[in-house]
Motif scaffolding. Sequence first.
Motif, PDB file in Angstrom:
ATOM      1  N   ILE A 116      37.211  43.044  48.324  1.00  0.00           N
ATOM      2  CA  ILE A 116      37.891  44.290  47.956  1.00  0.00           C
ATOM      3  C   ILE A 116      38.034  45.187  49.181  1.00  0.00           C
ATOM      4  CG2 ILE A 116      37.671  46.417  46.603  1.00  0.00           C
ATOM      5  CD1 ILE A 116      36.255  44.763  44.454  1.00  0.00           C
ATOM      6  N   GLU A 117      36.958  45.300  49.939  1.00  0.00           N
ATOM      7  CA  GLU A 117      36.961  46.176  51.111  1.00  0.00           C
ATOM      8  C   GLU A 117      37.993  45.747  52.150  1.00  0.00           C
ATOM      9  OE1 GLU A 117      33.839  47.618  54.644  1.00  0.00           O
ATOM     10  OE2 GLU A 117      33.153  46.392  52.955  1.00  0.00           O
ATOM     11  N   HIS A 118      38.185  44.429  52.286  1.00  0.00           N
ATOM     12  CA  HIS A 118      39.088  43.933  53.331  1.00  0.00           C
ATOM     13  C   HIS A 118      40.438  43.472  52.782  1.00  0.00           C
ATOM     14  CE1 HIS A 118      35.111  43.741  55.233  1.00  0.00           C
ATOM     15  NE2 HIS A 118      35.754  43.910  56.361  1.00  0.00           N
ATOM     16  N   GLY A 119      40.695  43.749  51.500  1.00  0.00           N
ATOM     17  CA  GLY A 119      42.003  43.438  50.935  1.00  0.00           C
ATOM     18  C   GLY A 119      42.300  41.962  50.784  1.00  0.00           C
ATOM     19  N   HIS A 120      41.283  41.157  50.419  1.00  0.00           N
ATOM     20  CA  HIS A 120      41.480  39.715  50.320  1.00  0.00           C
ATOM     21  C   HIS A 120      41.461  39.212  48.887  1.00  0.00           C
ATOM     22  CE1 HIS A 120      39.574  39.744  54.564  1.00  0.00           C
ATOM     23  NE2 HIS A 120      40.870  39.924  54.624  1.00  0.00           N
ATOM     24  N   LEU A 121      41.561  40.105  47.920  1.00  0.00           N
ATOM     25  CA  LEU A 121      41.543  39.664  46.528  1.00  0.00           C
ATOM     26  C   LEU A 121      42.853  38.976  46.166  1.00  0.00           C
ATOM     27  CD1 LEU A 121      39.930  42.527  44.417  1.00  0.00           C
ATOM     28  CD2 LEU A 121      39.009  40.260  44.853  1.00  0.00           C
ATOM     29  N   GLU A 122      42.780  38.083  45.189  1.00  0.00           N
ATOM     30  CA  GLU A 122      43.978  37.477  44.629  1.00  0.00           C
ATOM     31  C   GLU A 122      44.854  38.584  44.055  1.00  0.00           C
ATOM     32  OE1 GLU A 122      46.448  34.358  43.684  1.00  0.00           O
ATOM     33  OE2 GLU A 122      44.517  34.146  44.664  1.00  0.00           O
ATOM     34  N   ASP A 123      46.160  38.368  44.122  1.00  0.00           N
ATOM     35  CA  ASP A 123      47.089  39.405  43.656  1.00  0.00           C
ATOM     36  C   ASP A 123      46.800  39.807  42.209  1.00  0.00           C
ATOM     37  OD1 ASP A 123      48.342  39.507  46.087  1.00  0.00           O
ATOM     38  OD2 ASP A 123      49.944  38.112  45.534  1.00  0.00           O
ATOM     39  N   ASP A 124      46.480  38.824  41.364  1.00  0.00           N
ATOM     40  CA  ASP A 124      46.199  39.136  39.954  1.00  0.00           C
ATOM     41  C   ASP A 124      44.983  40.045  39.812  1.00  0.00           C
ATOM     42  OD1 ASP A 124      48.299  37.568  39.313  1.00  0.00           O
ATOM     43  OD2 ASP A 124      47.121  35.835  38.655  1.00  0.00           O
TER      44      ASP A 124
END
Length: 506
Positions: free
Chosen positions: A328-336
């Motif tokens: 979450i902090e580095h913006g690596h979550l799946e788009d969904d």
Amino acid sequence: MNVTEKAAEGLSRTYEIVFAADDLQARLDAKIQEIRPEVRLKGFRPGKVPTSHIRRMFGESIMGDLLNELVPATTQQTLDERKLRPASQPEVNVTSDAKAVTSGKSDFVFEISLEIMPDFEPADPSKVKIERPVIEVSDEEVDEALVKLADESREFAPKKGKAAKAENGDIVVIDFVGKIDGVAFEGGSAEDNRVGLGDGAFIPGFEEQLVGAKTGEERTVTVTFPAEYQAKHLAGKEAVFDVTVKAVEAPQDSKIDDELAKRLGLSDLDALKDALKKRFAGEHAAQSRLKVKRLVLDQLDEAHDFDLPPKMVEAEFENIWREVAHAIEHGHLEDDDKEKSEDELKAEYRGIAERRVRLGLVLAEIGNRNKLDVTQEELSRAINQEAMRYPGQERQVVEFYQKNPGAVAQVRAPIYEEKVVDYILELADVTDVPVTKEALYADDEETPAAKPAKKKAAAKKPAAKKPAAKKKPAAKADAKAEAKPAAKKAAAKPAAKKKPAAKKDA
């Protein structure tokens, strides 16, 4: 000693253990008599110190030692007598007053709280039905690989004619001198440096400004070092490079023949084809194994429904959530997942934690009942393989595992898991089903939280170096690399990290 069950809710148990004051005093007297022959005190002959004097001088200390011995011994006795399998380390809470106990005025009372392993009947492996995806290595697959290899290993030759201009895909041989504010800086110069145009190995803008260059031409290349450039004294600064183009080389037509195989260290083209077939067959078999294992785990998960030890689930969830929080902090979550609230994500990943704990318990139970175990030889082989990943430090790595049982357990766990899965597959009804390559490598989505989180963007790999090209200055990992600012410093590739929101058990 008196043991009373005070609470039993789900898998949680609490027991109160009481040692009467009289019993403790008797134990204290026996201990004093045991050590009396060894006691040496000024004013008394060896072994002749009165019992009352020892009690007065050391009674409190001796009682403390007795209690420290009684707690773990009694805890284990309580578990053994009740045939309890703890799922967590029992917590001990002393409820009596320490001074009153040591002085003989009070009973010694403490409680142990723990979670126990659930009792369940594991599924019969022979009832598991699996369709194993398989594919044969095709000639087209080998031919595609040959074309790629030929392209990557093609040779370069000088372009004909003095007017020949450099294009993307060519190599230019250059001398350069870099300056900042008109002053040449250390490491900013090189001779006979081979630059592959379009490789992306040099800092942005450097290669692009050499497109169109001719042999013998002198050019001025102006670039700005990236703000995050590893050589901090150059980061963000503008530099001017005086470049002399000494040669322009173009790639030659690539041929798929015996010479290609020899350049790659094989005897002939047939040997190269055979090596490719074996490599692809191994890759396909490994991928098929991953798919089959996932199917096995899915069926085991669906076949079992029992209470899970809360602390085990919580520990697994915390491990997962730590990585999710990093994503979450580095913006690596799946788009969904990006559209979900933190509460929704936590609920989803707690479900994954429960699945992992459940499957771990099921596999362990199947393994225990069928006397499956990891041999010392298998464990040593795995540790040695891990040590080989660190050339020159193999001994230190092995010693680390020898001194850290927890680290050894982490090595043992996946080996044990694979052995249990192998055992299940031996008994299961397995049918081979031919599939396409696309289907075999498709990223199947399972269960509510089965899709993996978006992988962290990988660092851009340097373009494959042409055989004739010299190693670019920035590709060095030593101090000199920092001193060659015309090229981006190649970052050492980190070990593959467990993906933050990996939702696949395999």
